[in-house]
Design a protein around this motif. Structure first.
Motif, PDB file in Angstrom:
ATOM      1  N   VAL B 163       0.850  -1.184   0.000  1.00 44.47           N
ATOM      2  CA  VAL B 163       0.000   0.000   0.000  1.00 44.47           C
ATOM      3  C   VAL B 163       0.883   1.230   0.000  1.00 44.47           C
ATOM      4  CG1 VAL B 163      -1.879   1.186   1.153  1.00 44.47           C
ATOM      5  CG2 VAL B 163      -1.532  -1.231   1.545  1.00 44.47           C
ATOM      6  N   LEU B 164       0.473   2.216  -0.752  1.00 43.42           N
ATOM      7  CA  LEU B 164       1.198   3.478  -0.769  1.00 43.42           C
ATOM      8  C   LEU B 164       0.233   4.554  -0.280  1.00 43.42           C
ATOM      9  CD1 LEU B 164       3.934   4.512  -1.605  1.00 43.42           C
ATOM     10  CD2 LEU B 164       3.051   4.864  -3.891  1.00 43.42           C
ATOM     11  N   ILE B 165       0.623   5.204   0.816  1.00 47.66           N
ATOM     12  CA  ILE B 165      -0.227   6.266   1.351  1.00 47.66           C
ATOM     13  C   ILE B 165       0.490   7.581   1.114  1.00 47.66           C
ATOM     14  CG2 ILE B 165      -1.309   7.191   3.421  1.00 47.66           C
ATOM     15  CD1 ILE B 165      -1.258   4.335   4.537  1.00 47.66           C
ATOM     16  N   LEU B 166      -0.179   8.539   0.476  1.00 42.60           N
ATOM     17  CA  LEU B 166       0.467   9.809   0.178  1.00 42.60           C
ATOM     18  C   LEU B 166      -0.360  10.948   0.752  1.00 42.60           C
ATOM     19  CD1 LEU B 166       0.397   8.091  -2.898  1.00 42.60           C
ATOM     20  CD2 LEU B 166       2.466   9.424  -2.923  1.00 42.60           C
ATOM     21  N   ASP B 167       0.280  11.756   1.594  1.00 44.65           N
ATOM     22  CA  ASP B 167      -0.423  12.848   2.242  1.00 44.65           C
ATOM     23  C   ASP B 167      -0.029  14.167   1.585  1.00 44.65           C
ATOM     24  OD1 ASP B 167      -1.773  14.485   3.899  1.00 44.65           O
ATOM     25  OD2 ASP B 167      -0.595  14.074   5.688  1.00 44.65           O
ATOM     26  N   GLU B 168      -0.850  14.655   0.691  1.00 47.17           N
ATOM     27  CA  GLU B 168      -0.588  15.891  -0.053  1.00 47.17           C
ATOM     28  C   GLU B 168       0.849  15.966  -0.558  1.00 47.17           C
ATOM     29  OE1 GLU B 168      -1.929  19.242   2.148  1.00 47.17           O
ATOM     30  OE2 GLU B 168      -3.933  18.423   2.339  1.00 47.17           O
TER      31      GLU B 168
END
Lengths: 293, 551
Positions: B163-168
């Motif tokens: 999973v790749l989580i990207l915050d802005e």
């Protein structure tokens, strides 16, 4: 193309040995061999800027010898008396030169170390000792220039509202400096918090950390290490045969120079010339390969 | 089995006095999905994302359950979480830990304790996949913002996350670097099947490709549907978030369009072509022309030449401009063209070696520093944080003036009255920007210089900012703004200049400026230029559409 492309461990062993030799051997022949090799190698690497630096060291060595001999009066060979009636002796003068050359030689060798050892290599060597320590070092290496840059940026922003370090009277300037410093601290803490989150998010707190390196130990490195140890053996023999020993107090006493001694001198010269030799050899090979096209 | 299953998640920060930052969030994210999470700043997006990785989860009161691959997240070992859940944060600089590109790429693998051979292979693989091999040996300090963020992404992908989580991730990047970055994320999702959960302001670049959009407001999920349907939901709810939708979506619903909602400029063009098979009656928006001569300009630049070092190339190569008093003047152009340097030259931080800067008719070097920065001009820097010194916004403002009444007034104008007692670093990007603006305004400038004021701000805050700028303009302040944000400039500026190669190439009113460009222009213009002319904002297109349809 030369020595700096060798494995960091090889660089480290070599420089440790050669600087130890520089410091330990006060025998004038050994001293001069190491000094001149350092001189040549540093000039090869650094060009005319280093040449100027090296040349400036020479009068400093002489000045130090004069200074030393006018405060230390051991020895039996009196040259003359100075104006307060103390004896100036040959022995203390010579010993002053020896100390001066050792110091200058160590400095020149260190300038070579500086040009060969990039921060990467230092980090790598630390990584061999402790991956955590090397991680700490690399974070430091990144933070210091970043803080400098941020200081500039904050100053620029503050100048935009008339509160830079060079705006206003002396007191205002001082206050502006303090303000910028305090902002810098807040910024650093904030930034380190994010960095540490990013580190933990990539598992920095897990057990069993390993250090990655882009270096590999190849055959040339092996050959170089063998060369280093072979010449070190010769030098060790010289030490055991007291060929490197010399006394300056009260008179200059050393083991007589025999035909054997020349072998040792040759061995030490080879040892001290190794990085320069490697550099020249690679350049020659490169030149030849180009010519063959 | 869902990849991430969030069941009735509630969360409140210890300092929030019972106010929930996440309120009954239930979501399920499938393997390989590309999910975009949107919402205003402070709607709980970041809080939610951080709950998905234990080491990043903030302290607070939490109820509910998060399952990762069917296992409660707290039961998943740290090692697995580190490798399988990748997390990219906002600030490209702060995330990078080491000083060399190759070292950063290997950082995660070092932590996992991989052997040298595996590390070498993986690092090489990543460098090739992301096109990093050319700058593999470089110092991180010499990379551009876009390269840094790409490096962050690559160093996380090296651990082969599921999973790749990207915050802005692109909020600090310029538009070109941002869309490059988002394309890479999309490529990862398509080619590797990595699940992507992303929050983003730039929905234009994501919406067409996302499988699902989730809208949050006040800690609740208020909409969860495909991007194509989400616009209608928001439009019907009259939600503030509607303003953040891509231009084609806004035009479509603004014009009460029927059928499938267009998401891209291409779809928008096709939809307009279908709607207007014949030449429309009302074809063009009215345009204003520039006056031939500007009387008493607030600012005039005459052929400025500047370079930073004696041997370095010229950054400014004959910049000339005249800014009428009381207007909002926008300078647009690519990265590193010298826009920010122009601002520095205006306020005397850089001294051009040729040319003249006149502020209200007086050469800038004739001003005393105190006179110039106290009541004449002020600059708002790109990073608002570099203006804050004190522990609260109020103290920070009090530093500029002793006059309490004025502070209250300015705080009111900038809409930060409720934030006065917060720590400046705790504010969101948009709030920080406004607090910094308030601080700058306390010097009572007549000429205000803004460097990228919309960087990292969501559309809702942009509108607020625009409102503030309009008010300032009415009170007689001249504003010069440097920006990448063409949409913002098209909507709010009075004059727009194109900066290229160290010069101001063209200057015009926004409609004529963007209306005549075909590449460097707004999405609304690109979408409608074959039917209408001089329509540069979504509002323009909607207005023309309605005029034509309603007679």
């Amino acid at each position: 193309m030369g020595f700096e492309k060798c494995h960091p461990a090889v660089n480290f062993i070599y420089f440790a040995a050669v600087i130890a030799g520089m410091i330990l051997f006060q025998h004038p022949v050994f001293l001069l061999i190491s000094f001149s090799c350092a001189f040549l190698y540093s000039v090869k690497r650094g060009g005319w800027k280093v040449l100027v630096f090296d040349l400036i060291l020479l009068p400093l060595v002489a000045a130090f010898a004069l200074y030393y001999s006018s405060y230390n009066h051991f020895g039996v060979t009196v040259l003359r008396q100075n104006f307060i009636g103390n004896n100036m002796t040959l022995e203390s003068l010579v010993y002053g030169f020896v100390l001066g050359f050792v110091a200058a030689g160590v400095m020149i060798w260190f300038s070579c170390v500086h040009s060969v050892f990039t921060t990467d290599k230092v980090v790598y060597l630390f990584g061999k000792v402790s991956p955590r320590l090397s991680l700490f070092l690399t974070i430091l290496l990144r933070m210091v220039p970043r803080i400098k840059k941020e200081a500039k940026r904050i100053n620029m922003a503050q100048r935009g509202i008339g509160r830079g370090v060079n705006q206003g009277n002396v007191f205002q300037r001082l206050r502006n400096c303090v303000r910028i410093f305090s902002m810098l601290i807040t910024w650093t803490i904030e930034s380190l918090t994010v960095s540490s989150e990013s580190m933990r998010s990539r598992g920095s707190s897990l057990r069993g950390r390993k250090a990655f390196s882009i270096y590999r130990f190849d055959n040339r490195d092996r050959a170089y290490v063998i060369g280093v140890f072979a010449s070190l053996t010769v030098i060790l023999m010289a030490v055991m045969l007291k060929q490197t020993d010399i006394l300056y107090d009260p008179r200059i006493v050393m083991t007589p120079i025999t035909s054997m001694s020349y072998l040792f001198y040759a061995g030490y010269t080879v040892f001290c010339l190794m990085p320069l030799g490697l550099e020249l050899w690679t350049e020659y090979r490169f030149w030849k390969a180009r010519k063959a096209l | 089995m869902a990849h991430f299953e969030i069941k009735d998640l509630n969360f409140s920060y210890p300092t929030a006095k019972g106010k929930k930052s996440l309120d009954g969030v239930s979501l399920s994210i499938e393997r390989g999905e590309y999910v975009v999470l949107c919402g205003k700043s402070g709607s709980g997006k970041t809080t939610l994302l951080r709950q998905l990785k234990s080491v990043l989860a903030p302290h607070g009161k939490k109820t509910g359950e998060i399952l990762f691959n069917g296992v409660p997240l707290e039961k998943v070992s740290q090692r697995d979480q580190s490798a399988k859940i990748g997390y990219v944060m906002q600030n490209p600089d702060d995330q990078i830990v080491t000083d060399k590109v190759w070292h950063e790429l290997a950082f995660g693998l070092e932590s996992l304790g991989c052997d040298q051979k595996t590390m070498r292979a993986r690092v090489a693989e990543m460098a090739c996949y992301f096109g990093i091999q050319d700058w593999f040996h470089r110092d991180v300090a010499n990379l551009s913002g876009g390269q840094k963020q790409l490096l962050n992404l690559a160093s996380i992908m090296a651990m082969q996350p599921e999973v790749l989580i990207l915050d802005e991730p692109t909020s600090q990047l310029d538009p070109i670097a941002a869309s490059d970055f988002l394309n890479t994320v999309r490529k990862i999702n398509i080619e590797l099947g990595t699940t992507v959960i992303i929050t983003e302001h730039r929905l234009e670049d994501i919406f067409p490709y996302a499988d699902r959009a989730i809208v949050m407001d006040g800690g609740k999920v208020i909409a969860n549907d495909t991007p194509r349907n989400i616009g209608r939901l928001l439009y019907e709810q009259q939600n503030d978030m509607f303003a953040a939708m891509p231009t084609p979506v806004r035009v479509f619903y603004g014009a009460n369009g029927a059928g499938d909602c267009p998401l891209t400029v291409r779809e928008g063009r096709n939809w307009l072509s279908r709607e207007f098979t014949a030449e429309p009656v009302h074809k063009a928006m009215p345009v204003q022309t520039l006056p031939d001569e500007i009387e008493n300009p607030a600012l005039s630049l005459k052929e400025l030449w500047f370079r930073y070092e004696k041997d370095s190339p010229d950054v400014l190569r004959g910049v000339s401009a005249e800014v009428p008093a009381g207007s909002l003047y926008a300078i647009v152009g690519g990265n590193g063209a010298g826009k920010s340097t122009t601002l520095k030259a205006i306020c005397g931080i850089c001294r051009p070696y040729r040319g003249k800067v006149k502020i209200f008719g007086k050469p800038v070097e004739k001003y005393k520093s105190a006179e110039l920065f106290g009541g004449c001009l002020a600059m708002l820097p790109q990073d608002p944080k570099s203006l804050f010194v004190k522990k609260t916004v109020r103290e920070d403002l009090a530093e500029m003036t002793k006059d309490e009444k004025r502070i209250a007034e300015v705080a009111e104008t900038c809409q930060i009255t409720s934030l006065l007692d917060s720590h400046p670093y705790d504010l969101s990007g948009g709030e920080q920007q406004r607090a910094a603006l308030a601080k700058v305004l306390l010097t009572q400038p007549k000429l205000l210089l803004l460097d990228e004021p919309t960087k990292g701000i969501d559309s809702f805050f942009k509108e607020k900012l625009a409102g503030i700028l309009c008010k300032l303009k009415e009170s007689g302040i001249t504003i010069v703004m440097v920006s990448h944000d063409v949409e913002f400039c098209a909507k709010y500026a009075d004059m727009v200049s194109m900066f290229f190669d160290g010069q101001m190439l063209t200057t015009d009113t926004p409609r004529r400026f963007f209306g005549n460009n075909s590449f460097y222009t707004t999405a609304a213009n690109r979408m409608s230029r074959h039917v209408f002319s001089m329509a540069v904002t979504a509002e323009d297109v909607v207005a023309l559409y309605r005029q034509n349809k309603e007679g």
